[in-house]
Design a protein around this motif. Structure first.
Motif, mmCIF file in Angstrom:
data_model
loop_
_atom_site.group_PDB
_atom_site.id
_atom_site.type_symbol
_atom_site.label_atom_id
_atom_site.label_comp_id
_atom_site.label_asym_id
_atom_site.label_seq_id
_atom_site.Cartn_x
_atom_site.Cartn_y
_atom_site.Cartn_z
ATOM 1 N N ILE A 65 0.867 -1.177 0.000
ATOM 2 C CA ILE A 65 0.000 0.000 0.000
ATOM 3 C C ILE A 65 0.903 1.225 0.000
ATOM 4 N N SER A 66 0.821 2.033 -1.027
ATOM 5 C CA SER A 66 1.730 3.174 -1.125
ATOM 6 C C SER A 66 1.004 4.487 -0.901
ATOM 7 N N ASN A 67 1.766 5.461 -0.405
ATOM 8 C CA ASN A 67 1.302 6.841 -0.254
ATOM 9 C C ASN A 67 0.054 6.944 0.633
ATOM 10 N N SER A 88 1.454 21.457 28.698
ATOM 11 C CA SER A 88 0.554 20.550 27.986
ATOM 12 C C SER A 88 0.050 21.280 26.746
ATOM 13 N N VAL A 89 0.276 20.684 25.582
ATOM 14 C CA VAL A 89 -0.123 21.343 24.334
ATOM 15 C C VAL A 89 -0.727 20.314 23.391
ATOM 16 N N ASP A 90 -1.543 20.835 22.460
ATOM 17 C CA ASP A 90 -2.059 19.993 21.392
ATOM 18 C C ASP A 90 -0.976 19.800 20.342
ATOM 19 N N PHE A 91 -1.033 18.645 19.678
ATOM 20 C CA PHE A 91 -0.034 18.405 18.644
ATOM 21 C C PHE A 91 -0.669 17.757 17.427
ATOM 22 N N GLU A 92 0.012 17.853 16.325
ATOM 23 C CA GLU A 92 -0.351 17.172 15.094
ATOM 24 C C GLU A 92 0.895 16.495 14.541
ATOM 25 N N VAL A 93 0.674 15.338 13.925
ATOM 26 C CA VAL A 93 1.757 14.659 13.225
ATOM 27 C C VAL A 93 1.313 14.465 11.782
ATOM 28 N N GLU A 94 1.978 15.132 10.866
ATOM 29 C CA GLU A 94 1.716 14.938 9.449
ATOM 30 C C GLU A 94 2.564 13.765 8.968
ATOM 31 N N SER A 95 1.918 12.805 8.299
ATOM 32 C CA SER A 95 2.652 11.601 7.920
ATOM 33 C C SER A 95 2.363 11.202 6.476
ATOM 34 N N GLN A 96 3.321 10.530 5.901
ATOM 35 C CA GLN A 96 3.160 9.872 4.605
ATOM 36 C C GLN A 96 3.875 8.539 4.714
ATOM 37 N N ILE A 97 3.097 7.463 4.521
ATOM 38 C CA ILE A 97 3.568 6.125 4.869
ATOM 39 C C ILE A 97 3.379 5.176 3.702
ATOM 40 N N LEU A 143 5.944 -0.692 8.065
ATOM 41 C CA LEU A 143 5.574 0.675 7.709
ATOM 42 C C LEU A 143 6.841 1.470 7.434
ATOM 43 N N THR A 144 6.870 2.132 6.294
ATOM 44 C CA THR A 144 7.984 3.024 5.962
ATOM 45 C C THR A 144 7.464 4.452 5.977
ATOM 46 N N PHE A 145 8.062 5.278 6.827
ATOM 47 C CA PHE A 145 7.626 6.661 6.955
ATOM 48 C C PHE A 145 8.464 7.553 6.034
ATOM 49 N N LYS A 165 6.274 6.905 15.744
ATOM 50 C CA LYS A 165 6.493 5.881 14.722
ATOM 51 C C LYS A 165 6.258 4.483 15.283
ATOM 52 N N LEU A 166 6.838 4.212 16.447
ATOM 53 C CA LEU A 166 6.702 2.885 17.047
ATOM 54 C C LEU A 166 5.250 2.575 17.390
ATOM 55 N N VAL A 167 4.563 3.569 17.968
ATOM 56 C CA VAL A 167 3.178 3.346 18.386
ATOM 57 C C VAL A 167 2.278 3.134 17.177
ATOM 58 N N VAL A 168 2.429 3.981 16.168
ATOM 59 C CA VAL A 168 1.590 3.877 14.978
ATOM 60 C C VAL A 168 1.825 2.536 14.283
ATOM 61 N N LYS A 169 3.082 2.155 14.109
ATOM 62 C CA LYS A 169 3.381 0.881 13.461
ATOM 63 C C LYS A 169 2.774 -0.280 14.229
#
Length: 493
Positions: free
Chosen positions: A106-108, A131-140, A164-166, A195-199
């Protein structure tokens, strides 16, 4: 000694029923086979992205806390309430790896993960907590190599070979695209943890979704084959076979009725009986079809009453034999009713000529307000049936191979009308009775299949091929969106 042999045989059968065999050993216990060829896998792969999306969206991302020493201080962090947004998937490719498994790429995969981070930094110079809100923009890119196996009587999937390749993983704290020195200092640490958690969670959820899908498909098949008190056990008896151009699974195909299960240990299946020219093949043994006929008989399904204008019209059919005057008199009497039922268990077997069914039917003619029939006879009939499916309707063509009339009795006495009645009845069974039964079975069986959703499938040029001891159904198809929607609903509930 005989008891010992019986015990050993019993134990062997128990072992066979509860364990998965290697494919060659399973052939003689196989009642049904499904072969899905490479073109069919192409169609199914088109839906893979929707299943992968469900896996991403349904994954539960745990809260993570940790700390790490940096320079003269310690960074403490924790992130919570991780959610996925703006998910999109590029394309999906697959490969059937012979005797290994399935390769899926599965690409992109683009997604934004949002949540809350608690972080702090402590040293002899500075102490800070926030304590702050965060976003992680990813392409996997995602690579999965599922392996199919026999697990608890069902096809199960092992997707632990998951990578998973980030290509992109950018952490934004409160949308800050130009963070200060402190944020920059531990961004890499948190990014690595994400990365570890998402994978971990994505691969875990894909494995979960794959097995839910395998269970869902098998449950749908069992529902389709069974009806009411009649069920079919299609548990797998060996691990599926994967070749470079098809996947094949072997199933018990045992009929269950009133807590009694049929037996099958003499199947004639061999993989060479199936080709690879069509998208989907179903191989069905006589060992499945014949007990199903028996169960339908015991369930009282082979009973039909005809009366009124339908009965009168039925006997308008031109026959070469003269209708006995007494029969004409009965039919013109008030309220005639014809009752037909199977009086013994029908027997079914298949040859290259078609599927033969032998049944003994009892037929009685009753007049209004009378309990005793004015005519009763039994007919032993063997019919060769050829089946086809077109325009979402089952079509049956039956040819009488053998008809005999017995146990003829009338209210006027068993010898009244003698042989002439038998001759007439034999021709009537062939030219009136058999076509009538087929005309009743065609819409009834079509409706039964439609209740299970067959009409929603895009079935292309199906063929039913009769062979010695088995039937092959081969077809092309378009994957029904409704089935995927139902599966995804079940997955996300």
């Amino acid at each position: 000694m005989e008891r010992s042999k019986s015990l050993l045989l019993f134990l062997a059968l128990v072992k066979i029923s509860s364990c998965c065999l290697d494919p060659p050993s399973s052939y003689r216990f196989t009642g049904a086979v499904c072969r899905l060829t490479y073109p069919a896998a192409v169609v199914l792969n088109e839906k893979t992205t929707e299943v992968i999306q469900a896996a991403f969206q349904n994954a539960k991302y745990p809260s993570v806390e940790g700390e790490r020493s940096i320079g003269f201080g310690t960074v403490q962090y924790g992130f919570h309430n991780l959610e996925i947004h703006n998910l999109s998937i590029g394309k999906s490719e697959f490969e059937l790896k012979e005797n290994e498994g399935i390769g899926i790429s599965i690409s992109n995969v683009s997604a934004v993960f949002k949540g809350t981070i608690n972080y702090g930094y402590g040293s002899w110079l500075l102490s800070l907590k926030q304590s702050v809100d965060f976003e992680v923009e990813s392409q996997i890119d995602l690579v999965i190599n599922p392996k199919l196996y026999c697990g608890k009587g069902k096809v199960a999937a092992d997707t632990s070979d998951c990578y998973l390749t980030f290509h992109k993983l950018k952490l934004l704290l409160q949308g800050d695209r130009e963070p200060g020195w402190l944020k920059r200092m531990f961004t890499d640490i948190i990014t690595f943890t994400v990365k570890l958690v998402v994978k971990s969670q994505i691969c875990k959820e894909i494995n979960n979704v794959a097995n839910i899908l395998a269970d869902f498909v098998q449950e749908q098949a069992e529902q389709f084959l069974g009806d009411g008190s009649i069920g079919v056990d299609i548990s797998v008896i060996s691990s599926p076979i994967i070749k470079s151009n098809y996947i094949e699974s072997y199933h018990k195909g045992l009929v269950t009725f009133n807590n009694v299960t049929s037996d099958l240990s003499t199947s004639v299946f061999n993989p060479s009986q199936l080709t690879e020219n069509r998208m989907l093949y179903f191989w069905i043994s006589d060992g499945l079809l014949d007990p199903m006929m028996g169960a339908a008989h015991h369930d009282g399904r082979f009973i039909h009453n005809i009366s009124g204008t339908e009965l009168i019209d039925l006997f308008q059919t031109e026959l070469s034999s003269a209708r006995p005057e007494l029969l004409s008199k009965w039919l013109s009497s008030e309220g005639p009713m014809l009752k037909a039922r199977s009086v013994s268990v029908p027997h079914l077997w298949t040859t290259t000529e078609g599927t033969s069914v032998r049944a003994v039917a009892g037929v009685e003619l009753l007049l209004d307000r009378q309990d005793v029939p004015v005519l009763y006879f039994e007919t032993d009939v063997t019919v060769v049936v050829k089946a086809s499916y077109a325009e979402k309707n089952l079509i049956l063509n039956g040819t009488a191979e053998r008809i005999s009339i017995a146990k003829v009795s009338t209210s006027e006495g068993t010898t009244e009308m003698g042989d002439s009645l038998k001759v007439y009845l034999q021709e009537a069974v062939e030219k009136i009775g058999i076509p009538k039964v087929i005309s009743y079975l065609e819409p009834h069986l079509t409706a039964l299949m439609d209740e299970q959703g067959l009409y929603l499938f895009d079935i292309i040029n199906p063929e039913v091929l009769s062979q010695d001891g088995y039937v092959i159904v081969q077809l092309d198809f378009g994957f029904p969106q409704h089935l995927l929607v139902e599966f995804l609903k079940k997955t996300l509930d």
